[in-house]
Motif scaffolding. Sequence first.
Motif, PDB file in Angstrom:
ATOM      1  N   ASP A 167       5.068   4.527   2.137  1.00 25.37           N
ATOM      2  CA  ASP A 167       5.573   5.968   2.161  1.00 25.37           C
ATOM      3  C   ASP A 167       5.911   6.290   3.583  1.00 25.37           C
ATOM      4  O   ASP A 167       6.872   7.064   4.017  1.00 25.37           O
ATOM      5  CB  ASP A 167       4.474   7.099   1.862  1.00 25.37           C
ATOM      6  CG  ASP A 167       5.156   8.358   1.703  1.00 25.37           C
ATOM      7  OD1 ASP A 167       5.379   8.667   0.643  1.00 25.37           O
ATOM      8  OD2 ASP A 167       4.896   9.087   2.840  1.00 25.37           O
ATOM      9  N   ASP A 203       0.990  -1.404  -0.056  1.00 26.49           N
ATOM     10  CA  ASP A 203       0.048   0.034  -0.094  1.00 26.49           C
ATOM     11  C   ASP A 203       1.008   1.333  -0.112  1.00 26.49           C
ATOM     12  O   ASP A 203       1.636   1.297   0.886  1.00 26.49           O
ATOM     13  CB  ASP A 203      -0.745  -0.005   1.196  1.00 26.49           C
ATOM     14  CG  ASP A 203      -1.792   1.295   1.347  1.00 26.49           C
ATOM     15  OD1 ASP A 203      -2.196   1.608   0.349  1.00 26.49           O
ATOM     16  OD2 ASP A 203      -1.662   1.843   2.482  1.00 26.49           O
ATOM     17  N   PRO A 204       0.547   2.243  -1.153  1.00 29.84           N
ATOM     18  CA  PRO A 204       1.466   3.154  -1.063  1.00 29.84           C
ATOM     19  C   PRO A 204       1.627   4.032   0.257  1.00 29.84           C
ATOM     20  O   PRO A 204       2.488   4.650   0.547  1.00 29.84           O
ATOM     21  CB  PRO A 204       0.939   4.241  -1.964  1.00 29.84           C
ATOM     22  CG  PRO A 204      -0.079   3.173  -3.086  1.00 29.84           C
ATOM     23  CD  PRO A 204      -0.349   2.052  -1.918  1.00 29.84           C
ATOM     24  N   GLN A 205       0.452   4.317   0.871  1.00 28.24           N
ATOM     25  CA  GLN A 205       0.703   4.844   2.256  1.00 28.24           C
ATOM     26  C   GLN A 205       1.514   4.343   3.216  1.00 28.24           C
ATOM     27  O   GLN A 205       2.363   4.816   4.102  1.00 28.24           O
ATOM     28  CB  GLN A 205      -0.817   5.083   2.885  1.00 28.24           C
ATOM     29  CG  GLN A 205      -0.941   5.464   4.299  1.00 28.24           C
ATOM     30  CD  GLN A 205      -0.516   7.221   4.420  1.00 28.24           C
ATOM     31  OE1 GLN A 205      -0.696   7.736   3.371  1.00 28.24           O
ATOM     32  NE2 GLN A 205      -0.156   7.610   5.488  1.00 28.24           N
ATOM     33  N   PHE A 206       1.313   2.942   3.389  1.00 24.83           N
ATOM     34  CA  PHE A 206       2.074   2.212   4.356  1.00 24.83           C
ATOM     35  C   PHE A 206       3.470   2.088   4.076  1.00 24.83           C
ATOM     36  O   PHE A 206       4.588   2.396   4.951  1.00 24.83           O
ATOM     37  CB  PHE A 206       1.726   0.801   4.307  1.00 24.83           C
ATOM     38  CG  PHE A 206       1.872  -0.048   5.631  1.00 24.83           C
ATOM     39  CD1 PHE A 206       1.315   0.697   6.714  1.00 24.83           C
ATOM     40  CD2 PHE A 206       2.282  -1.226   5.636  1.00 24.83           C
ATOM     41  CE1 PHE A 206       1.395  -0.344   7.982  1.00 24.83           C
ATOM     42  CE2 PHE A 206       2.569  -1.901   6.805  1.00 24.83           C
ATOM     43  CZ  PHE A 206       1.941  -1.278   8.207  1.00 24.83           C
ATOM     44  N   HIS A 217      -3.196   4.093  11.341  1.00 23.53           N
ATOM     45  CA  HIS A 217      -3.060   3.051  10.253  1.00 23.53           C
ATOM     46  C   HIS A 217      -1.700   2.235  10.325  1.00 23.53           C
ATOM     47  O   HIS A 217      -1.739   1.071   9.968  1.00 23.53           O
ATOM     48  CB  HIS A 217      -3.259   3.716   8.942  1.00 23.53           C
ATOM     49  CG  HIS A 217      -3.225   2.936   7.646  1.00 23.53           C
ATOM     50  ND1 HIS A 217      -1.902   2.649   7.051  1.00 23.53           N
ATOM     51  CD2 HIS A 217      -4.024   1.822   7.156  1.00 23.53           C
ATOM     52  CE1 HIS A 217      -2.187   1.857   6.145  1.00 23.53           C
ATOM     53  NE2 HIS A 217      -3.281   1.255   6.127  1.00 23.53           N
ATOM     54  N   ASP A 218      -0.669   3.186  10.837  1.00 27.19           N
ATOM     55  CA  ASP A 218       0.637   2.403  10.711  1.00 27.19           C
ATOM     56  C   ASP A 218       0.437   1.402  11.842  1.00 27.19           C
ATOM     57  O   ASP A 218       1.163   0.153  12.026  1.00 27.19           O
ATOM     58  CB  ASP A 218       1.801   3.372  11.351  1.00 27.19           C
ATOM     59  CG  ASP A 218       2.150   4.377  10.390  1.00 27.19           C
ATOM     60  OD1 ASP A 218       1.878   4.009   9.270  1.00 27.19           O
ATOM     61  OD2 ASP A 218       3.066   5.121  10.621  1.00 27.19           O
ATOM     62  N   SER A 268       2.165  12.190   6.976  1.00 29.83           N
ATOM     63  CA  SER A 268       2.734  12.141   5.731  1.00 29.83           C
ATOM     64  C   SER A 268       2.135  10.881   4.922  1.00 29.83           C
ATOM     65  O   SER A 268       1.443  10.049   5.533  1.00 29.83           O
ATOM     66  CB  SER A 268       4.285  12.055   5.950  1.00 29.83           C
ATOM     67  OG  SER A 268       4.558  10.659   6.669  1.00 29.83           O
ATOM     68  N   GLY A 269       2.323  10.667   3.644  1.00 30.28           N
ATOM     69  CA  GLY A 269       1.969   9.829   2.654  1.00 30.28           C
ATOM     70  C   GLY A 269       0.675  10.411   2.078  1.00 30.28           C
ATOM     71  O   GLY A 269       0.045  11.329   2.497  1.00 30.28           O
ATOM     72  N   PRO A 270       0.207   9.498   1.035  1.00 27.97           N
ATOM     73  CA  PRO A 270      -0.647  10.081   0.196  1.00 27.97           C
ATOM     74  C   PRO A 270      -2.134  10.102   0.680  1.00 27.97           C
ATOM     75  O   PRO A 270      -3.016  10.718   0.615  1.00 27.97           O
ATOM     76  CB  PRO A 270      -0.466   9.045  -0.986  1.00 27.97           C
ATOM     77  CG  PRO A 270       0.168   8.129  -0.466  1.00 27.97           C
ATOM     78  CD  PRO A 270       1.068   8.596   0.621  1.00 27.97           C
ATOM     79  N   ASP A 271      -2.269   9.291   2.090  1.00 27.04           N
ATOM     80  CA  ASP A 271      -3.628   9.199   2.563  1.00 27.04           C
ATOM     81  C   ASP A 271      -3.823  10.088   3.753  1.00 27.04           C
ATOM     82  O   ASP A 271      -4.685   9.969   4.406  1.00 27.04           O
ATOM     83  CB  ASP A 271      -3.745   7.596   2.906  1.00 27.04           C
ATOM     84  CG  ASP A 271      -4.044   6.895   1.811  1.00 27.04           C
ATOM     85  OD1 ASP A 271      -4.465   7.317   0.767  1.00 27.04           O
ATOM     86  OD2 ASP A 271      -3.943   5.624   2.036  1.00 27.04           O
TER      87      ASP A 271
END
Lengths: 366, 395
Positions: free
Chosen positions: A316, A311-314, B199-200, B128-131
């Motif tokens: 990143d 997953d791109p978020q995870f 989420h992490d 940070s990150g796209p979401d």
Amino acid sequence: MAEGWCAAAVAGRLLSELGARVIKVEPPEGDRLRRQPPNVADGTSPTFQNLNANKESIVLDADNKVLLELISKADILLTDQTTLDDREITLNDDELEGLNPRLVACHFSPFGRSGALAGQPGGELIAQAMGGVIATTGHPGELPHRAGPPLASHNAALLGGAAILSALYDRENSGQGSIIDMSLYDASVSLLYTFLPAYFLSGNTPGPMGNKHMMVAPWDNYPTKDGWAIVCIANDRQWQDFLRLMGRAELIEDSRFAENDQRVLEDIRPLVDGLVVEFLSDKTTDEAIRLLRDHNVPAGPIYDVPTLIKDPQFLDREMVHTFGDAIAGGSLTAGSIFKMSETPGRVHSPAPLLNQHADIELEPPS
Amino acid sequence: MSAPLEGIRVVELGAYTTGPLCARYLSNLGAEIIKVEPLKGESMRTFAYKIGDVSYIFHVHNVNKKSVPIDTNTKDGKAVLFELLRTADVLIENFAYGSMKKWGLDYDTIKAVNPALIYCSLSGFGHSGPDRHLRAFDTVIQGMAGVMSQTGTADGPPTKIGISAADNMGAAAGAMAITAALHHKRRTGRGQHINISMHDIMGWLTSECWALVGTESGPRRNGNQHFAVAPQNVFAAMDGLVAIEIETQKQLDSLCAMFTIDHIALEDSKAHETDIESCLQSWAAGRTADETVAGCLANNVPASRVQGIDNVAENPFSWERDILVTLQHPESGPVKVLGSPFKSNRSSGVVSSAAPAIGQHTKEVLGDILGYSDEQIEKLAADDVIAIADEPSSA
């Protein structure tokens, strides 16, 4: 002193990410995770590698001399009750204080060191069973389920970590160590803040509600044209946004379900769930989630684990760390959850070979 | 007995669970918590399941705290908040990414006010990150982080963990990160920005099964079983459910002796799962749950009841451990709340006062900590910059 995937071993890994030097004391045959399928090879396994990155390894000798010497020179001692019982090791408070009065010890156990259940055995499943996690997970009318991932152990590890670092902070003022009693029972009951009030107020015992939320509606995973979408409408404003998106703005004033306190009622919840189902019925999961998010309605897909680790978020957030081919099976480990501007958590070294650090020399404690 | 974080001051700008619970954990460890809430009160106060007109969960999350309502959108309100932050060690906030910046309260701004401040942001996807912009709620996060895909049965739907796992563990992770940052602050005099992502944390929680990625079965939902070790399951006794859990070779040996089964190596235990479970199921089926647990324990096989919420609430052990406690609330009377999970030989965990009324501590905090005169405080209240609770009639 912690074998397997248990709270104390997780706490050790977390402290290592924050810069602590963590020495894993293993039995001569090695931690049992080294032999846990899948893909066991060369005295280790991907699961062992995953949990024990950043750590050093030393093997326990027959008379525990190594352990006692380590304790006398350590800042922190982490123990797991199952591991101590298994190896028939007892470490009483007086002995620990005699060895090292500045030691911060944290004993992780299923039920703690006081009270009627002190000393009873158990791991993740029993902690979830006694702590109310299983009874509240699953679908109404069916056998309840454990949280698949090790919720009780990881939550206890985080709380234990906070207790340890606080005690260490206090030690700088007081000069005194501390012996912490962190039970998975206490840590799990701490999670029940939505369920216990409902019981205390009504005397009714809340059970599993599938993917619904006891206090908020509509909230569930709902079918779409090609799968599922999770929709969580947390407040009245989001409910109004949803109705406008749906083209049913006239329902905003509908006195049956204008307020969340009404929408959660047993006879009203199916009506509001029905509206969400109707909205999703002609949309794919992707379309639905995009639309809902564009209109400030919380929604999301359900990912499996292989999707998560790409997953791109995870990625990143650097939450997936891979150690090279040197290790059997090549191995994945989680990145650090501690995203901190000055002292970011680090995953720096692959897990140790058994007894790799036998020749360890330690300075006396600070 | 002294609590380890005595003397640490935390300002909480939180709403609902993650921020307030993180601050409550630090209060259990002895920190002073100043809850800066909107003039009309924090959002959780009006949530479902109320005692009087305040949500029960608010009572649970906000023990030990001092309430100081400030309208931080006003210039004067911001000035009061900044003065408080100059005296604080920690700020906790759990608003959506971008909100604090919009309000002029982002880390760079606050760092200029107090460079030694530990500024902890707890949000759905981190900063940070796209979401990072996504609105996030517990179930959405459990879904996106793989947790639901691992919970439930293989032939049933993905299922969330019933409790709000992401909200909860975000709070615990924040508490651990903050206590680590206190050490750095003491050594260097520097604060920092912590950004915790729920989420992490939920993704990290699934990592036990990552070794299964790429294997034939892959990670899957296992009901109450474990993917690599058996037996671990829930069995139906005559009058209730019992959990039986083998973790070590020694425990498996005890179980085999109990049922006269030939030696099984722990690493091969999954291959024998069906046989062992059928022994256990027929054994439990002829006994009460209590007899089943006692019989297992007598044979050194770990077992327990599966407690419902009623069992947890009524079990004397929960009260003996002080994980459930009763506090006196000035208006609501006795209120049963969660106690402290932090126990040591030097501190049993702080649970000292019931959740505050809106503005209960405004005069005390602004007077004693910031040295404001009564006149200044009255003026700020008259200007709707701060709020003060009505004096209790008995005082």
